[in-house]
Design a protein around this motif. Structure first.
Motif, PDB file in Angstrom:
ATOM      1  N   SER A  33      -9.645   1.923  -1.823  1.00  0.00           N
ATOM      2  CA  SER A  33     -10.952   1.356  -1.480  1.00  0.00           C
ATOM      3  C   SER A  33     -10.962  -0.157  -1.653  1.00  0.00           C
ATOM      4  N   SER A  86      -7.635   6.617  -5.115  1.00  0.00           N
ATOM      5  CA  SER A  86      -8.845   6.429  -4.315  1.00  0.00           C
ATOM      6  C   SER A  86      -9.460   5.056  -4.579  1.00  0.00           C
ATOM      7  N   GLN A  87      -9.478   4.666  -5.842  1.00  0.00           N
ATOM      8  CA  GLN A  87     -10.031   3.359  -6.203  1.00  0.00           C
ATOM      9  C   GLN A  87      -9.200   2.230  -5.599  1.00  0.00           C
ATOM     10  N   TYR A  88      -7.867   2.388  -5.702  1.00  0.00           N
ATOM     11  CA  TYR A  88      -6.991   1.350  -5.158  1.00  0.00           C
ATOM     12  C   TYR A  88      -7.159   1.216  -3.646  1.00  0.00           C
ATOM     13  N   ASN A  90      -8.454  -2.005  -0.841  1.00  0.00           N
ATOM     14  CA  ASN A  90      -7.821  -2.463   0.393  1.00  0.00           C
ATOM     15  C   ASN A  90      -7.154  -3.829   0.225  1.00  0.00           C
ATOM     16  N   LYS A 142       0.817  -1.216   0.000  1.00  0.00           N
ATOM     17  CA  LYS A 142       0.000   0.000   0.000  1.00  0.00           C
ATOM     18  C   LYS A 142       0.851   1.267   0.000  1.00  0.00           C
TER      19      LYS A 142
END
Length: 212
Positions: free
Chosen positions: A189, A185-187, A191, A170
């Motif tokens: 989310s 943001s997509q990545y 997680n 991450k």
């Protein structure tokens, strides 16, 4: 008529020159694209059982003509092989992460912005990061189950031009996507640090980089 045939002939030669398998003997050769043209190579996806028995990368590369000298070079000398369809494979025998070995055979890879990203089994800190939810409270049985599950797990690693290898988790993805807020943001989310998710965003970055 002769001129037309000559154009067609030269076109085939041109396609042959730009659509051949290339072997690289080092990271520097790979990044500078100083490769040697090699003969036909067969790529075999290894099964989970094969990986459990001998560890190593997901792919076995061999000479399509069973050429022993080429097979030996593929196993022990080549750092990477790029196929005529553009797919890149790194020799795991040449790779280390935190002094951990990846074993033998080959791993799928891609180049983004002068760095190499490859998909392989989690080792060292990468293994610790993705197994935090594994159950080690069952003693030896629990550890065996967790280790067995890692055979199927895949993560991405980054190789810098100085040959340093980093786990693409991450924190690394935040850096890679810092100029792509929507993708970041997509990545986040999603997680996940697994190769399926990370690889999706690396492919997007690769396409964006190559189109610039």
């Amino acid at each position: 008529m002769r001129k037309q045939w000559l154009v067609i002939f030269l076109s085939f030669i041109s396609l042959g020159l730009f659509a051949q398998n290339q072997a690289f003997f080092s990271l520097k050769d790979l990044l500078t694209r100083k490769g040697d043209t090699i003969g036909a190579v067969r790529v075999e996806k290894r099964s989970k059982n094969q990986i459990m028995m001998t560890s190593g990368g997901d792919y076995k590369l061999t000479s399509s003509d069973n050429y022993n000298t080429l097979n030996k070079q593929i196993r022990k000398r080549f750092y990477a092989v790029q196929m005529n369809d553009g797919k890149l494979y790194l020799n795991c025998r040449k790779l280390r992460f935190e002094k951990f070995r990846f074993g033998t055979y080959y791993a799928a890879a891609m180049e983004i912005g002068g760095k190499i990203y490859f998909c392989a089994s989690p080792v060292g800190a990468a293994a610790t990061s993705i197994t935090h939810a594994k159950n080690y409270n069952l003693g030896a049985l629990g550890k065996a189950i967790a280790c067995s599950s890692l055979v199927s797990e895949r993560v991405y690693y980054e190789i810098t031009p100085s040959s340093k290898i980093y786990f693409v988790g991450k924190d690394k993805m935040r850096l890679l996507l810092k100029n792509e807020p929507e993708l970041l943001s997509q990545y986040l989310s999603a997680n996940s640090e697994c190769a399926e998710i990370v690889g999706h965003y690396l492919e997007i970055l690769k396409n964006k980089t190559s189109s610039r």
